[in-house]
Design an enzyme around this catalytic site. Structure first.
Site, PDB file in Angstrom:
ATOM      1  N   CYS A 182      -4.888  -2.870   2.961  1.00 59.81           N
ATOM      2  CA  CYS A 182      -4.567  -2.768   4.388  1.00 59.81           C
ATOM      3  C   CYS A 182      -5.744  -3.036   5.311  1.00 59.81           C
ATOM      4  O   CYS A 182      -6.142  -4.167   5.504  1.00 59.81           O
ATOM      5  CB  CYS A 182      -3.907  -1.435   4.703  1.00 59.81           C
TER       6      CYS A 182
ATOM      7  N   LYS B 276      -9.481   2.166  -1.789  1.00 64.36           N
ATOM      8  CA  LYS B 276      -9.683   1.621  -0.426  1.00 64.36           C
ATOM      9  C   LYS B 276     -11.030   2.016   0.171  1.00 64.36           C
ATOM     10  O   LYS B 276     -11.380   3.206   0.200  1.00 64.36           O
ATOM     11  CB  LYS B 276      -8.539   2.100   0.470  1.00 64.36           C
TER      12      LYS B 276
ATOM     13  N   ASN C  70      -7.036   6.325  -1.678  1.00 65.78           N
ATOM     14  CA  ASN C  70      -5.944   5.385  -1.391  1.00 65.78           C
ATOM     15  C   ASN C  70      -6.172   4.206  -2.345  1.00 65.78           C
ATOM     16  O   ASN C  70      -7.106   3.435  -2.168  1.00 65.78           O
ATOM     17  CB  ASN C  70      -6.013   4.959   0.082  1.00 65.78           C
TER      18      ASN C  70
ATOM     19  N   ASN D 190       0.332  -0.889   5.436  1.00 64.43           N
ATOM     20  CA  ASN D 190       1.252  -0.143   6.305  1.00 64.43           C
ATOM     21  C   ASN D 190       0.634  -0.230   7.690  1.00 64.43           C
ATOM     22  O   ASN D 190      -0.311   0.516   7.999  1.00 64.43           O
ATOM     23  CB  ASN D 190       1.316   1.340   5.917  1.00 64.43           C
TER      24      ASN D 190
ATOM     25  N   GLU E 118       0.851  -1.199   0.000  1.00 67.51           N
ATOM     26  CA  GLU E 118       0.000   0.000   0.000  1.00 67.51           C
ATOM     27  C   GLU E 118       0.887   1.250   0.000  1.00 67.51           C
ATOM     28  O   GLU E 118       1.938   1.253   0.637  1.00 67.51           O
ATOM     29  CB  GLU E 118      -0.848  -0.017   1.288  1.00 67.51           C
TER      30      GLU E 118
HETATM   31  N1  CDT Z   1      -2.884   1.567   6.520  1.00 72.80           N
HETATM   32  C1  CDT Z   1      -3.810   0.982   7.317  1.00 72.80           C
HETATM   33  O1  CDT Z   1      -4.944   0.800   6.940  1.00 72.80           O
HETATM   34  N2  CDT Z   1      -3.380   0.636   8.566  1.00 72.80           N
HETATM   35  C2  CDT Z   1      -4.267   0.114   9.547  1.00 72.80           C
HETATM   36  C3  CDT Z   1      -3.857   0.598  10.891  1.00 72.80           C
HETATM   37  C4  CDT Z   1      -4.995   0.631  11.791  1.00 72.80           C
HETATM   38  S1  CDT Z   1      -4.699   1.550  13.233  1.00 72.80           S
HETATM   39  C5  CDT Z   1      -5.458   3.040  12.920  1.00 72.80           C
HETATM   40  C6  CDT Z   1      -4.376  -1.408   9.571  1.00 72.80           C
HETATM   41  O2  CDT Z   1      -5.506  -1.904   9.663  1.00 72.80           O
HETATM   42  O3  CDT Z   1      -3.375  -2.093   9.536  1.00 72.80           O
END
Ligand code: CDT
Length: 308
Positions: free
Chosen positions: A168, A123, A106, A193, A46
């Protein structure tokens, strides 16, 4: 047998000061490694052209927009597309998309072996918040910088398989995979990420974060009889650690390849798309076994409504 040799190209950290050109050079090095390993398809993370900028609070829209791509391919990514076409390797990667209408998403894209974009996903499940949150150890401002995607969970026929994407946080939601499962998906590609610690719970560290990521992807692979390839951007970005744990999961939910580091690292597995058939025609034969008369709440209600 419909075998696709898939490379998961985990990427190490990208610092704020790193240029797109430097990042694309790293992606091309991973692509060359994938070519040597006989890969047909390579999945990158991502937002893989830049640092994970939603951790930074910004008020100036011009400053925000510098992290976005106005077209794809563009000058910085053209060498990546050329290298992929030359190697006859399909690729998927994520980036921040600014449309001609000024909309911010995204996004991730999928190409064929000739470098033509055949699929685009924006996303859906944006985590985090939209205003500065003093109670968090660090910010996660995806809701500030992106609007929720408008594509839904489409699938595409590519390389004699049915492929879909999510990004993600989408990987934590069963609905993501089931919508693609209902279109016969055989391969779900996703990048992430994920911070190594929970910004709202300092006790929740790397071990639990990795476990939840694996749990989400392995259960979804099994319950939809599909391959799932999850690829991290990992390591320390300007003092902010991101977890690794990239993996290739088979349609029985077993992890067939797993990254060991938090750096640029290629994981590879020869994935037989026909391995999806048994689950799809037996225990998860949706047409025979699903009871949609009991699933209405899933599409009519967002949050929890407690009983009287
Ligand atoms: N980039 C992304 O979606 N990261 C989220 C972090 C969640 S905490 C706010 C994840 O689900 O891994």
């Amino acid at each position: 047998m419909r075998e696709i040799v898939i490379g998961g190209a985990q990427m190490g950290p990208i610092q704020k000061a790193d240029t797109r050109e430097e990042v694309v050079d790293r992606m091309i090095a991973l692509l060359q490694q994938a070519k040597g390993a006989g890969c047909d398809l390579v999945v990158f993370p991502e937002l893989c052209l830049t640092t994970f900028f939603p951790r930074w609070y910004m008020e100036d829209q011009a400053e925000v927009d510098q992290w976005f791509e106005r077209e794809m391919p563009n000058a910085a990514t053209a060498p990546l597309f050329a290298a992929a076409r030359e190697a006859q390797i399909a690729i998927s990667f994520g980036y921040a998309e600014l449309t001609p209408e000024g909309r911010h998403f995204n996004t991730s894209i999928l190409t064929d072996r000739d470098g033509n974009i055949v699929g685009k996903y924006r996303k859906t499940h944006l985590p985090g918040h939209s205003e500065f949150d003093h109670d968090r150890a660090f910010q996660h401002l995806e809701k500030r910088y992106f609007e929720p995607g408008d594509t839904g969970f489409q699938v595409w026929r590519n390389m004699d398989a049915i492929m879909g994407m999510c990004i993600c946080n989408d990987r934590r939601w069963p609905e993501t995979y089931r919508v693609m499962g209902l279109q016969g998906v055989e391969l779900v590609m996703l990048g992430y990420n994920t911070p190594s610690v929970n910004s709202q719970d300092s006790v929740e560290g790397l071990e639990k974060r990795l476990y939840h990521s694996e749990l989400s992807m392995t259960s979804a692979a099994y319950q939809n009889a599909t391959w799932v390839v999850g690829v991290a951007k990992a390591g320390d970005e300007d003092g902010h650690p991101l977890m690794g744990g990239s993996m290739i999961v088979d349609p029985n939910g077993y992890v067939m390849a797993r990254a060991e580091t938090e750096g640029d690292e290629l994981i590879v597995h020869a994935c037989d798309m026909d391995a999806c058939s048994f689950g799809k025609s037996t225990i998860f034969d949706f047409a025979r076994h699903r009871r949609i008369e009991h699933y209405g709440l899933i599409c009519s209600q967002t949050g929890v409504v407690l009983p009287d």
